[in-house]
Motif scaffolding. Structure first.
Motif, mmCIF file in Angstrom:
data_model
loop_
_atom_site.group_PDB
_atom_site.id
_atom_site.type_symbol
_atom_site.label_atom_id
_atom_site.label_comp_id
_atom_site.label_asym_id
_atom_site.label_seq_id
_atom_site.Cartn_x
_atom_site.Cartn_y
_atom_site.Cartn_z
ATOM 1 N N PHE B 79 0.980 -1.295 -0.228
ATOM 2 C CA PHE B 79 -0.287 -0.427 0.075
ATOM 3 C C PHE B 79 0.632 1.491 0.733
ATOM 4 C CE2 PHE B 79 -4.331 -1.503 0.920
ATOM 5 C CZ PHE B 79 -4.431 -2.438 0.886
ATOM 6 N N ARG B 80 2.435 1.245 0.917
ATOM 7 C CA ARG B 80 2.621 2.385 0.626
ATOM 8 C C ARG B 80 2.843 2.947 -0.845
ATOM 9 N NH1 ARG B 80 3.155 5.317 4.700
ATOM 10 N NH2 ARG B 80 4.069 4.424 5.977
ATOM 11 N N ALA B 81 3.570 1.878 -1.333
ATOM 12 C CA ALA B 81 3.449 2.291 -3.352
ATOM 13 C C ALA B 81 2.239 1.988 -3.797
ATOM 14 C CB ALA B 81 4.801 0.755 -3.596
ATOM 15 N N ARG B 82 1.374 2.011 -3.524
ATOM 16 C CA ARG B 82 0.511 2.129 -4.091
ATOM 17 C C ARG B 82 -0.233 0.986 -4.824
ATOM 18 N NH1 ARG B 82 -3.191 6.094 -4.205
ATOM 19 N NH2 ARG B 82 -3.130 7.654 -2.138
ATOM 20 N N LEU B 83 0.759 0.004 -4.443
ATOM 21 C CA LEU B 83 0.685 -0.789 -4.758
ATOM 22 C C LEU B 83 -1.290 -2.440 -4.332
ATOM 23 C CD1 LEU B 83 1.200 -3.201 -6.832
ATOM 24 C CD2 LEU B 83 1.968 -4.726 -5.150
ATOM 25 N N TRP B 84 -1.806 -1.992 -4.925
ATOM 26 C CA TRP B 84 -3.210 -2.624 -3.962
ATOM 27 C C TRP B 84 -3.247 -4.151 -3.282
ATOM 28 C CZ3 TRP B 84 -4.469 1.392 -1.003
ATOM 29 C CH2 TRP B 84 -3.827 3.018 -1.740
ATOM 30 N N ASN B 85 -2.510 -4.754 -2.694
ATOM 31 C CA ASN B 85 -2.459 -5.963 -2.637
ATOM 32 C C ASN B 85 -3.733 -6.942 -1.680
ATOM 33 O OD1 ASN B 85 -2.043 -9.004 -2.353
ATOM 34 N ND2 ASN B 85 0.191 -7.940 -1.245
ATOM 35 N N ILE B 86 -4.455 -6.745 -2.626
ATOM 36 C CA ILE B 86 -5.821 -7.005 -1.505
ATOM 37 C C ILE B 86 -5.253 -8.942 -1.576
ATOM 38 C CG2 ILE B 86 -8.471 -7.265 -0.860
ATOM 39 C CD1 ILE B 86 -7.224 -4.140 -1.250
ATOM 40 N N GLY B 87 -4.511 -10.050 -2.093
ATOM 41 C CA GLY B 87 -4.624 -10.862 -2.730
ATOM 42 C C GLY B 87 -3.426 -11.548 -1.504
ATOM 43 N N ALA B 88 -3.223 -10.931 -0.530
ATOM 44 C CA ALA B 88 -2.251 -11.745 0.889
ATOM 45 C C ALA B 88 -2.653 -12.908 1.305
ATOM 46 C CB ALA B 88 -1.871 -10.696 1.724
ATOM 47 N N GLU B 89 -4.036 -13.263 1.247
ATOM 48 C CA GLU B 89 -4.514 -14.753 1.024
ATOM 49 C C GLU B 89 -3.661 -15.518 -0.281
ATOM 50 O OE1 GLU B 89 -6.501 -14.904 3.763
ATOM 51 O OE2 GLU B 89 -7.925 -16.770 4.092
ATOM 52 N N ALA B 90 -4.385 -15.452 -0.794
ATOM 53 C CA ALA B 90 -3.406 -16.692 -1.967
ATOM 54 C C ALA B 90 -1.791 -16.386 -1.797
ATOM 55 C CB ALA B 90 -4.151 -16.046 -3.170
ATOM 56 N N GLN B 91 -1.246 -15.534 -1.367
ATOM 57 C CA GLN B 91 0.200 -15.472 -1.509
ATOM 58 C C GLN B 91 0.578 -16.522 -0.163
ATOM 59 O OE1 GLN B 91 0.643 -11.327 -1.260
ATOM 60 N NE2 GLN B 91 -0.754 -11.438 -3.341
ATOM 61 N N LEU B 92 -0.268 -16.437 0.939
ATOM 62 C CA LEU B 92 0.129 -17.390 2.101
ATOM 63 C C LEU B 92 0.063 -18.462 1.990
ATOM 64 C CD1 LEU B 92 -2.197 -16.596 6.122
ATOM 65 C CD2 LEU B 92 -2.230 -19.062 4.679
ATOM 66 N N TYR B 93 -1.567 -18.723 1.022
ATOM 67 C CA TYR B 93 -1.768 -20.433 0.912
ATOM 68 C C TYR B 93 -0.280 -20.573 -0.067
ATOM 69 C CZ TYR B 93 -6.133 -21.057 3.148
ATOM 70 O OH TYR B 93 -6.487 -21.135 4.167
ATOM 71 N N ALA B 94 0.124 -19.891 -0.958
ATOM 72 C CA ALA B 94 1.293 -20.197 -1.350
ATOM 73 C C ALA B 94 2.245 -20.637 -0.729
ATOM 74 C CB ALA B 94 1.432 -19.626 -2.487
#
Lengths: 315, 349
Positions: B79-94
């Motif tokens: 978010f600091r770089a204005r990259l709206w990553n709403i996919g942490a859930e997917a990355q967690l599972y990966a």
């Protein structure tokens, strides 16, 4: 190959396409109205859950079906009021507020469901909307059963697209809404209140999202399940982009999505489908939405002031 | 109505509004408990006792906070770089999948080698999952909010497929779960006899490292510049696209560590429900911390406390457990409003 042709030529397939598209049409129109006014509403997923629950619960406790739709709409508008208040006059991050509303609305619906029905194991049913064949037209081959033997809510969904188009492009109100999303300062210079327009758009839009949710419990099925919205809200956000923020194209997107979804369900039951894990089929709608975004994003006309809070007298 | 910035907000202003927000959250929680037939005056006490009233409760809260530190950091960085990553859930599972792949006997390495290898592989997987949407954003201008959201479903279905196929435990009685990790693949406990594993310490270290990156390195400076004003950053010669891709790699990697720490530290095998939305809750954690990496640690523990406390209260008072999520959402919405009001003054008319 013959199997695929069989699927595509069956009337029940096309009826399913329209049935799958209907809730998406309501919610997509709702999101489109919000975004056209300059507000991204990520509360959509939760508002659909709340609408699905509120409408169903109203009917379950003895109210009429149309009253149930109104209750769902009212519930959606309440969450819209909250979303609008936080994002429009207070200018909070639309991403954060939207996701917060999704969490809140989902939890409130589940909480209320557990509270109202503490000990049910199988979800109780209601007498849902029944198909209402349109005289003469429903006798047409394929088109008849697909388009004209649907429930009243489906007809309403299609009519809604026309109404939204008409209002957005042919009325002063629509012009004001579109301007609020493109150039809010110009709206203010006309003596109109950007805050009021955006609040109204978010509330109406949220109400429509809730009706989309209610379609699931009151027309497509007749019970309320946990997880029943299952990402449909996010797909509607993709459909708005796919439709380049235009009601007609968004409708086309919803129907295309319905075709695809109905097709994958039927493909699962064929010999080909038996060899492939069912998760692959369930993944396809999401992958397809991503693909559609990639294709459409090149020439998408994003409302210029989308996600930009407006503060009077600031330049 | 207009908002006017407050030049030098007083301490009372900075603390007063968040205090009201907390009070409102407790009030709503108590009200709902009353509606559900419980004693509203006992609610706050039960929540506090459930979150920190005993050693067990406090450790439960810290265990809950551990994945939230990682997902919170992931969101804060993005978010600091204005990259709206709403996919942490997917990355967690990966990340969790990599742990299950490498830690169930595939690598017969000693713990000192295996654990870093698993953590590295997890970070790589998470980074790649976010790289997809980031590339789409940079190359084709595809909005990453929608793509990361949609990827959550794709990845979860993919994990479900693995758990019913190649990763399925043959001894699992048909449940979709992976075999147990070998002992060398388990994160040891911080203190013998206490139910808190090294994942928590790793989270603290990660927070410090991210803080150093953000405040003391060129990359951190570039990330902030891109977030503040993309055009200006471009004009200043910062390779905006490359910075966004690097941000995505870091963010995805951090979120994947949440999966690593949950599977290797807490659960011991991979199931479909290792995360009850930690990826989404990470957004709450990061926002409450105002995207500050060190603040993330504090807010992760706070959010975990609200959740564990409300969950425990719901069981003690016989209230539906969804009250915990309602209180979490209320805390989020009232807090972001309170933070705004502590920095801006409302002018009517």
């Amino acid at each position: 190959m013959a199997e695929i042709l069989d699927i595509l030529l069956s009337a029940s397939f096309w009826a399913a396409v329209i049935r799958i598209a209907s809730p998406l049409i309501f919610a997509t129109m709702g999101e489109l109205i919000c975004e056209r006014a300059g507000v991204l509403n990520l509360g959509i997923e939760g508002i659909m859950v709340a609408g699905a629950f509120a409408g169903w619960m109203a009917v379950y406790s003895g109210l009429g079906l149309w009253t149930g739709v109104a209750v769902a709409m009212g519930a959606g508008m309440l969450f819209g009021l909250l979303h609008g208040t936080l994002t429009v006059p207070f200018g909070l991050s639309q991403h954060v507020v939207g996701l917060g509303i999704t969490l809140l609305a989902t939890a409130v619906a589940y909480f209320a469901y557990r509270l109202a029905l503490p000990r049910v194991t199988t979800p109780p049913r209601i007498e849902a909307f029944q198909p209402l064949p349109v005289p003469y037209l429903s006798d047409l081959p394929i088109v008849g059963p697909a388009l004209f033997t649907q429930t009243p809510l489906t007809y309403l969904a299609f009519a809604l697209v026309g109404v939204v188009s008409l209002v957005l492009y042919r009325t002063p109100l629509g012009l004001a809404v579109r301007a609020a999303g493109e150039n809010p300062a110009a709206v203010e210079s006309q003596g109109l209140s950007v805050t009021a327009i955006r609040m109204g758009a978010v509330m109406v839009g949220s109400g429509l999202m809730a009706v989309g949710g209610a379609f699931l419990t009151m027309s497509a099925f007749n019970s309320f399940f946990f997880e029943m919205v299952n990402g449909r809200g996010w797909i509607c956000i993709a459909l708005v982009v796919f439709g380049a923020w235009m009601p007609g194209k968004a409708l086309l997107g919803a129907v295309l999505f319905g075709i695809f979804d109905a097709f994958q369900i039927r493909l699962q039951q064929t010999a080909l489908g038996a060899d492939i894990p069912y998760q692959v089929f369930l993944m396809l709608p999401f992958l397809l939405s991503i693909l559609a975004l990639v294709v459409m994003s090149r020439r998408a006309a994003v409302p210029a002031a989308l996600m930009t809070p407006y503060s009077k007298g600031e330049r | 109505m207009r908002l006017e910035p407050v030049a030098n907000p007083s301490l009372a202003r900075l603390l007063g509004f968040p205090a009201v927000a907390l009070a409102v959250t407790v009030l709503i929680g108590s009200g709902l408990a009353m509606v559900a037939g419980a004693d509203p005056f006992a609610t706050l006490g039960l929540i506090l006792r459930g979150a920190a009233g005993s050693q067990f409760a406090a450790l439960e809260t810290l265990n809950r906070a551990t994945p939230l530190i990682f997902t919170g950091l992931a969101v804060a960085v993005a978010f600091r770089a204005r990259l709206w990553n709403i996919g942490a859930e997917a990355q967690l599972y990966a990340g969790a999948v990599m742990v299950a792949l490498l830690g169930t006997g595939a690598l017969a390495w000693p713990a000192g080698l295996l654990l870093p290898a698993m953590a590295g592989a997890a970070m790589l997987a998470g980074a790649l999952v976010l790289l997809g949407p980031a590339v789409l954003k940079v190359r084709f201008g595809v909005d990453e909010v929608v793509t990361t959201l949609l990827f959550n479903f794709v990845v979860l279905l993919f994990v479900s497929m693995l758990l019913e196929g190649p990763l399925k435990d043959p001894m699992g009685m048909g449940w979709p779960q992976s075999p147990r990790l070998v002992p060398e693949a388990r994160l040891p406990r911080l203190v013998e006899g206490l139910r808190l594993h090294w994942g928590f310490a790793l989270g603290l270290i990660a927070a410090v490292i991210v803080w150093v990156i953000q405040t003391r390195t060129t990359l951190g400076y570039e990330m902030r510049a891109v977030g503040l004003n993309r055009q200006a950053a471009e004009f200043a010669g910062i390779p905006v696209g490359r910075v966004i891709l690097k941000t995505a790699l870091l963010s995805g990697g951090l979120a994947a560590l949440a999966g690593f720490s949950e599977v290797a530290g807490l659960k011991g095998n991979l199931t479909l429900d290792i995360s009850p939305g930690f990826g989404y809750t990470g957004i709450i954690v990061a926002m409450l911390a105002l995207l500050n990496p060190l603040g993330v640690v504090v807010t992760a523990i706070f959010v975990a406390g609200v959740f564990v406390g409300a969950d425990s209260m719901s069981r003690a008072a016989g209230v539906p457990t969804y009250i915990a999520n309602i209180m979490l959402a209320t805390a989020l919405l009232t807090m972001v409003l309170a933070i705004q009001l502590s920095r801006f003054r409302v002018k009517w008319g």
